[in-house]
Design a protein around this motif. Structure first.
Motif, PDB file in Angstrom:
ATOM      1  N   UNK A   1      83.407 108.631  30.165  1.00  0.00           N
ATOM      2  CA  UNK A   1      84.114 107.422  29.687  1.00  0.00           C
ATOM      3  C   UNK A   1      83.240 106.611  28.744  1.00  0.00           C
ATOM      4  N   UNK A   2      81.929 106.599  28.993  1.00  0.00           N
ATOM      5  CA  UNK A   2      81.060 105.806  28.119  1.00  0.00           C
ATOM      6  C   UNK A   2      81.097 106.348  26.691  1.00  0.00           C
ATOM      7  N   UNK A   3      81.106 107.673  26.536  1.00  0.00           N
ATOM      8  CA  UNK A   3      81.125 108.190  25.166  1.00  0.00           C
ATOM      9  C   UNK A   3      82.541 108.342  24.622  1.00  0.00           C
ATOM     10  N   UNK A   4      83.528 108.475  25.510  1.00  0.00           N
ATOM     11  CA  UNK A   4      84.902 108.699  25.018  1.00  0.00           C
ATOM     12  C   UNK A   4      85.569 107.402  24.580  1.00  0.00           C
ATOM     13  N   UNK A   5      85.246 106.282  25.249  1.00  0.00           N
ATOM     14  CA  UNK A   5      85.959 105.039  24.944  1.00  0.00           C
ATOM     15  C   UNK A   5      85.799 104.626  23.477  1.00  0.00           C
ATOM     16  N   UNK A   6      84.570 104.580  22.932  1.00  0.00           N
ATOM     17  CA  UNK A   6      84.475 104.206  21.516  1.00  0.00           C
ATOM     18  C   UNK A   6      85.194 105.192  20.594  1.00  0.00           C
ATOM     19  N   UNK A   7      85.102 106.477  20.914  1.00  0.00           N
ATOM     20  CA  UNK A   7      85.774 107.455  20.058  1.00  0.00           C
ATOM     21  C   UNK A   7      87.292 107.276  20.130  1.00  0.00           C
ATOM     22  N   UNK A   8      87.795 107.023  21.340  1.00  0.00           N
ATOM     23  CA  UNK A   8      89.237 106.815  21.493  1.00  0.00           C
ATOM     24  C   UNK A   8      89.678 105.600  20.690  1.00  0.00           C
ATOM     25  N   UNK A   9      88.828 104.590  20.649  1.00  0.00           N
ATOM     26  CA  UNK A   9      89.133 103.385  19.880  1.00  0.00           C
ATOM     27  C   UNK A   9      89.321 103.727  18.411  1.00  0.00           C
ATOM     28  N   UNK A  10      88.390 104.501  17.875  1.00  0.00           N
ATOM     29  CA  UNK A  10      88.488 104.888  16.463  1.00  0.00           C
ATOM     30  C   UNK A  10      89.723 105.758  16.230  1.00  0.00           C
TER      31      UNK A  10
ATOM     32  N   UNK B   1      92.632 111.381  25.447  1.00  0.00           N
ATOM     33  CA  UNK B   1      94.096 111.282  25.536  1.00  0.00           C
ATOM     34  C   UNK B   1      94.528 109.996  26.197  1.00  0.00           C
ATOM     35  N   UNK B   2      94.012 109.795  27.409  1.00  0.00           N
ATOM     36  CA  UNK B   2      94.414 108.625  28.182  1.00  0.00           C
ATOM     37  C   UNK B   2      93.957 107.349  27.486  1.00  0.00           C
ATOM     38  N   UNK B   3      92.698 107.353  27.029  1.00  0.00           N
ATOM     39  CA  UNK B   3      92.123 106.133  26.464  1.00  0.00           C
ATOM     40  C   UNK B   3      92.800 105.728  25.157  1.00  0.00           C
ATOM     41  N   UNK B   4      93.162 106.712  24.334  1.00  0.00           N
ATOM     42  CA  UNK B   4      93.865 106.380  23.086  1.00  0.00           C
ATOM     43  C   UNK B   4      95.139 105.600  23.419  1.00  0.00           C
ATOM     44  N   UNK B   5      95.830 106.043  24.452  1.00  0.00           N
ATOM     45  CA  UNK B   5      97.041 105.337  24.888  1.00  0.00           C
ATOM     46  C   UNK B   5      96.733 103.894  25.287  1.00  0.00           C
TER      47      UNK B   5
ATOM     48  N   UNK C   1      92.054 100.625  32.248  1.00  0.00           N
ATOM     49  CA  UNK C   1      92.293 101.974  31.740  1.00  0.00           C
ATOM     50  C   UNK C   1      91.049 102.833  31.823  1.00  0.00           C
ATOM     51  N   UNK C   2      89.911 102.217  31.541  1.00  0.00           N
ATOM     52  CA  UNK C   2      88.644 102.961  31.604  1.00  0.00           C
ATOM     53  C   UNK C   2      88.371 103.404  33.045  1.00  0.00           C
ATOM     54  N   UNK C   3      88.640 102.502  33.987  1.00  0.00           N
ATOM     55  CA  UNK C   3      88.416 102.842  35.400  1.00  0.00           C
ATOM     56  C   UNK C   3      89.328 104.001  35.805  1.00  0.00           C
ATOM     57  N   UNK C   4      90.593 103.932  35.417  1.00  0.00           N
ATOM     58  CA  UNK C   4      91.529 105.007  35.775  1.00  0.00           C
ATOM     59  C   UNK C   4      91.072 106.335  35.163  1.00  0.00           C
TER      60      UNK C   4
ATOM     61  N   UNK D   1      99.515 108.770  30.955  1.00  0.00           N
ATOM     62  CA  UNK D   1      98.585 109.410  30.041  1.00  0.00           C
ATOM     63  C   UNK D   1      99.000 110.835  29.736  1.00  0.00           C
ATOM     64  N   UNK D   2      99.443 111.546  30.773  1.00  0.00           N
ATOM     65  CA  UNK D   2      99.832 112.938  30.604  1.00  0.00           C
ATOM     66  C   UNK D   2     101.026 113.030  29.660  1.00  0.00           C
ATOM     67  N   UNK D   3     102.000 112.152  29.875  1.00  0.00           N
ATOM     68  CA  UNK D   3     103.199 112.200  29.044  1.00  0.00           C
ATOM     69  C   UNK D   3     102.866 111.849  27.614  1.00  0.00           C
ATOM     70  N   UNK D   4     102.091 110.806  27.448  1.00  0.00           N
ATOM     71  CA  UNK D   4     101.709 110.415  26.099  1.00  0.00           C
ATOM     72  C   UNK D   4     101.045 111.603  25.425  1.00  0.00           C
ATOM     73  N   UNK D   5     100.196 112.298  26.183  1.00  0.00           N
ATOM     74  CA  UNK D   5      99.478 113.422  25.621  1.00  0.00           C
ATOM     75  C   UNK D   5     100.385 114.596  25.317  1.00  0.00           C
TER      76      UNK D   5
END
Lengths: 278, 307
Positions: free
Chosen positions: A86-95, A156-160, A195-198, A270-274
Motif C-alpha cells: 500500500x505504501x508504494x501503490x497509493x502514490x501510483x494509484x493517485x497518478x 485497482x482498489x486504490x484508483x477507485x 480505502x488504504x486500510x481496506x 473494488x473488484x467490480x470497478x476493476x
C-alpha cells in the motif's frame, strides 16, 4: 410493488435453503472433524455432531507440525507485503487516477493483463533471480514476490478510492501553491485512509492464503508459511491424520475469515470497478 | 539528480515551477521499479528461457536451442493431456459456477428472509486459503470418514467410494470443489449488476404481462450482460491457471487424470528441473490466455461504455 405468488415464494425459499446447505456443509464438516476424537474418526459410521468433542486434535496438530512458527512466518510475510504494497501503490494509484498520461494508461493496461497471467512463466525466472541473490528459502524473497503480486489488485482498489476524492480539494491546494507531492501527502492521502486500510487488509489476506510461490520458494519447515505446512500434514501417499489436519486447517482460516468479513463490501466494490469499468 | 531536487523543493512546500511531471514520476517510481524488476523483467526473462535448454543443477552453460522446446511440446502427449484436462476443468468449473451464481444472485435480489445468511456464508469459500478448501473437501470426500459417502449410503449409494482417487470420478470431484470455491465471488459480482438494474423496468414489464422468463430475457439479462461476460472470461482464465486447489486435492492424480497445465509445468520445472521446457509451456499458456483476455477486454470496454 410487485406481488409474488405464494408457490413462487415457496420455491424460492427451497432454492435458497439448498444454496445455504451447499455453501455451509463442507465447512461444518471441517469443524465437526476437528473436534472428533480419533476413535470416532476411525468409525465407519461418521456422525455430524461429535459424541465426545475433544480439543486433543488441536494439541496434536501443534505437536505434529511447527504450526506456531509457520503462523509467525505467514504473519511476517503477509504484514510486510501488505504494508509495503500500500505504501508504494497509493502514490501510483493517485497518478493513475488523476493523470491521463501515457504512463498511467500503460500502468492500467499492465494491471489488467497481470490479473490473467499464468504464474509459472514468472516463477521460473524469479526462482533463478532469487537463487542468484541467495533469497531462496528466505521470507525476504517471498515478501518481494508478494508485494509485486498484490500490486495489481491494490492499484485497482486504490484508483477507485482516489476517484471518489473530489478534485476541487486538490485544485484549492494547487492554488495555495502546494506541489503535486505535497498535495498528495497532505490533502489526498488522509482522505484515502479508510480505502488504504481496506486495501492493506486485502493484500494481507492474499499473502496469508498464498500457496504456490511459498511452495516453490521456501524449502525448510522452519521457513515455511502456514499453507505449505498445512499441505505437509497430507503425507506423500495422501494419507493424513484427519483430526489434527482438520484442526490446523480450521485455525488457519480464522484470520482471513475475520478480516474478510470486515472488508467484504469494499472488496466487492473494488473488484467490480476493476472487472467491469474502464 | 532531477528527482532529488524536485523532492527537496516539494518537501519545503515551494511551488513545483516548470517541473509538473517530476512530481508525478516521484509518486510512480516506488511502485514502478518493483513492477519492472520483479514482474515485467522476469516475464521477458521467462520468454527468453523458453528458447534455451536451461535446467537445474547442470554444470554446462545454458544454450540457445531455438524452438526445440516448442517442437518437443508438440509431441509431448502428457502436455496435450494436461492441456485437454485444463480446458475440461476450466469449462467444467466456469459454466456451472456461472449458472449457480446467477441463480443465487437472482434469489438474493428478491426480498427473502435469511438472504443475509447466504451473504455471510458466501464469505467462507471466498476468504479461505485454497489449501484449506482442498483439505476440507478431502475430508468431505474421504472414503470412510467423509460426509459424502455417509450421506449417499443412507440412500444406499456410494458405499466406501474413493472419489478423489477413482479414475472415473477424480476430475468430476475436483470440478465440484472448483465450482464451490469460486461461486460466491461470481454471485456477488452479478448481484451488484442486478442491483444497478432499474426496478421500474421490471415493474413496467410485469404490468405488460411479461412472465418471469420474458422479464429476465428482456430486462435483467441485457442489464447484467457486460458484467456477466467480463466475469466469465476472467473466471475461465483464472480457472485455467489454477494450481493450489487441485494440487492439494489430488496432486494431479490418479494417473494424471487431474494434472492441470499449471501442475504439469510445476512438475517439469521444480520436480524434474526442466526450466526451459516449463517456460516454453508457460509461453503456450500465455498465447492461449491472450485470446481469452481479448474476449474479456472487449466485454470490459463495452461494459464501460454502457455504465
Amino acid at each position: 410493488m410487485m406481488r409474488t405468488k405464494k408457490s413462487t415464494r415457496a420455491a424460492q425459499y427451497v432454492a435458497l435453503a439448498a444454496y445455504l446447505v451447499f455453501l455451509a456443509f463442507p465447512f461444518l464438516w471441517l469443524i465437526s472433524t476437528a473436534f472428533k476424537p480419533a476413535r470416532e474418526l476411525g468409525s465407519l459410521d461418521p456422525t455430524w455432531i461429535p459424541k465426545d468433542p475433544t480439543l486433543e486434535n488441536f494439541r496434536q496438530a501443534f505437536d505434529e507440525q511447527p504450526l506456531l512458527q509457520a503462523a509467525g512466518n505467514s504473519l511476517v510475510a503477509a504484514v510486510s507485503a501488505a504494508l509495503i504494497a500500500v505504501v508504494i501503490a497509493t502514490p501510483m494509484a493517485y497518478v493513475m487516477a488523476r493523470h491521463r498520461t501515457r504512463l498511467a494508461k500503460a500502468a492500467t493496461g499492465w494491471v489488467v493483463v497481470s490479473q490473467a497471467f499464468p504464474f509459472v512463466l514468472i516463477i521460473i525466472p524469479l526462482f533463478l533471480i532469487l537463487k542468484n541473490l541467495h533469497l531462496i528459502n528466505s521470507l525476504l524473497g517471498l515478501i518481494m514476490v508478494y508485494v509485486v503480486w498484490s500490486l495489481p489488485f491494490a492499484l485497482w482498489m486504490l484508483v477507485g478510492y482516489v476517484r471518489a476524492v473530489p478534485a476541487e480539494l486538490e485544485e484549492a491546494a494547487a492554488v495555495d501553491g502546494a506541489s503535486r507531492v505535497r498535495t498528495f501527502v497532505s490533502v489526498v492521502a488522509p482522505l484515502l485512509a479508510p480505502g488504504i486500510v481496506a486495501t492493506a487488509m486485502f493484500a494481507f489476506i492474499t499473502a496469508w492464503n498464498e500457496f504456490f510461490f511459498a511452495l516453490v520458494l521456501l524449502k525448510t519447515p522452519e521457513k515455511q508459511t502456514l499453507p505449505v505446512i498445512l499441505n505437509r500434514f497430507i503425507g506423500a501417499e495422501g494419507v493424513a491424520d484427519l483430526g489434527p489436519l482438520a484442526a490446523a486447517a480450521f485455525l488457519a482460516t480464522i484470520p482471513s475469515l475475520v478480516i474478510f468479513a470486515i472488508i467484504q463490501k469494499r472488496i466487492t466494490g473494488g473488484m467490480l470497478a476493476g472487472a467491469v469499468k474502464a | 539528480m532531477t528527482l532529488a531536487t524536485a523532492t527537496k523543493r516539494s518537501a519545503r512546500g515551494a511551488p513545483n515551477r516548470g517541473g509538473a511531471d517530476h512530481g508525478a514520476w516521484f509518486l510512480v517510481l516506488p511502485a514502478l521499479i518493483p513492477i519492472l524488476v520483479l514482474s515485467v523483467g522476469p516475464l521477458l526473462y521467462g520468454i527468453a528461457l523458453a528458447f534455451t535448454d536451461s535446467q537445474s543443477g547442470r554444470t554446462e552453460p545454458t544454450q540457445w536451442i531455438g524452438a526445440l522446446n516448442f517442437q518437443d511440446l508438440l509431441h509431448d502427449t502428457l502436455f496435450w493431456d494436461s492441456f485437454r484436462i485444463g480446458l475440461l476443468w476450466a469449462f467444467g468449473v466456469t459454466v456451472p459456477q456461472f449458472l449457480l451464481a446467477l441463480g443465487l444472485a437472482l434469489l438474493l435480489n428478491q426480498n427473502l428472509r435469511f438472504r443475509w445468511l447466504a451473504r455471510a456464508l458466501a464469505i467462507i469459500p471466498w476468504a479461505m486459503p485454497e489449501v484449506v478448501v482442498g483439505i476440507m473437501w478431502r475430508l468431505v470426500y474421504h472414503p470412510d470418514a467423509g460426509v459424502l459417502n455417509e450421506t449417499l449410503s443412507t440412500f444406499g449409494l456410494g458405499e466406501g467410494k474413493d472419489w478423489l482417487t477413482g479414475t472415473a470420478t477424480a476430475l468430476f470431484a475436483v470440478i465440484a470443489v472448483g465450482v464451490w470455491a469460486g461461486m460466491p465471488q461470481t454471485t456477488v459480482a452479478l448481484l451488484a449488476g442486478l442491483q444497478n438494474t432499474p426496478r421500474e423496468l421490471h415493474e413496467a414489464a410485469a404490468m405488460d404481462g411479461a412472465g418471469a422468463w420474458r422479464r429476465f430475457r428482456t430486462v435483467t439479462w441485457p442489464a447484467i450482460k457486460p458484467i456477466a461476460l467480463a466475469i466469465t472470461a476472467l473466471n475461465f482464465i483464472w480457472n485455467f491457471n489454477s494450481f493450489a486447489l487441485v494440487y492439494v486435492l489430488t496432486q494431479g492424480g490418479p494417473g494424471g487424470r487431474t494434472r492441470l497445465p499449471m501442475l504439469f509445468a510445476y512438475e517439469q520445472a521444480f520436480r524434474y528441473g526442466q526450466f526451459g521446457y516449463a517456460a516454453a509451456m508457460g509461453c503456450v499458456m500465455v498465447a492461449v490466455i491472450s485470446v481469452l483476455l481479448a474476449v474479456y477486454l472487449v466485454g470490459r470496454l463495452k461494459g464501460g461504455d454502457e455504465a
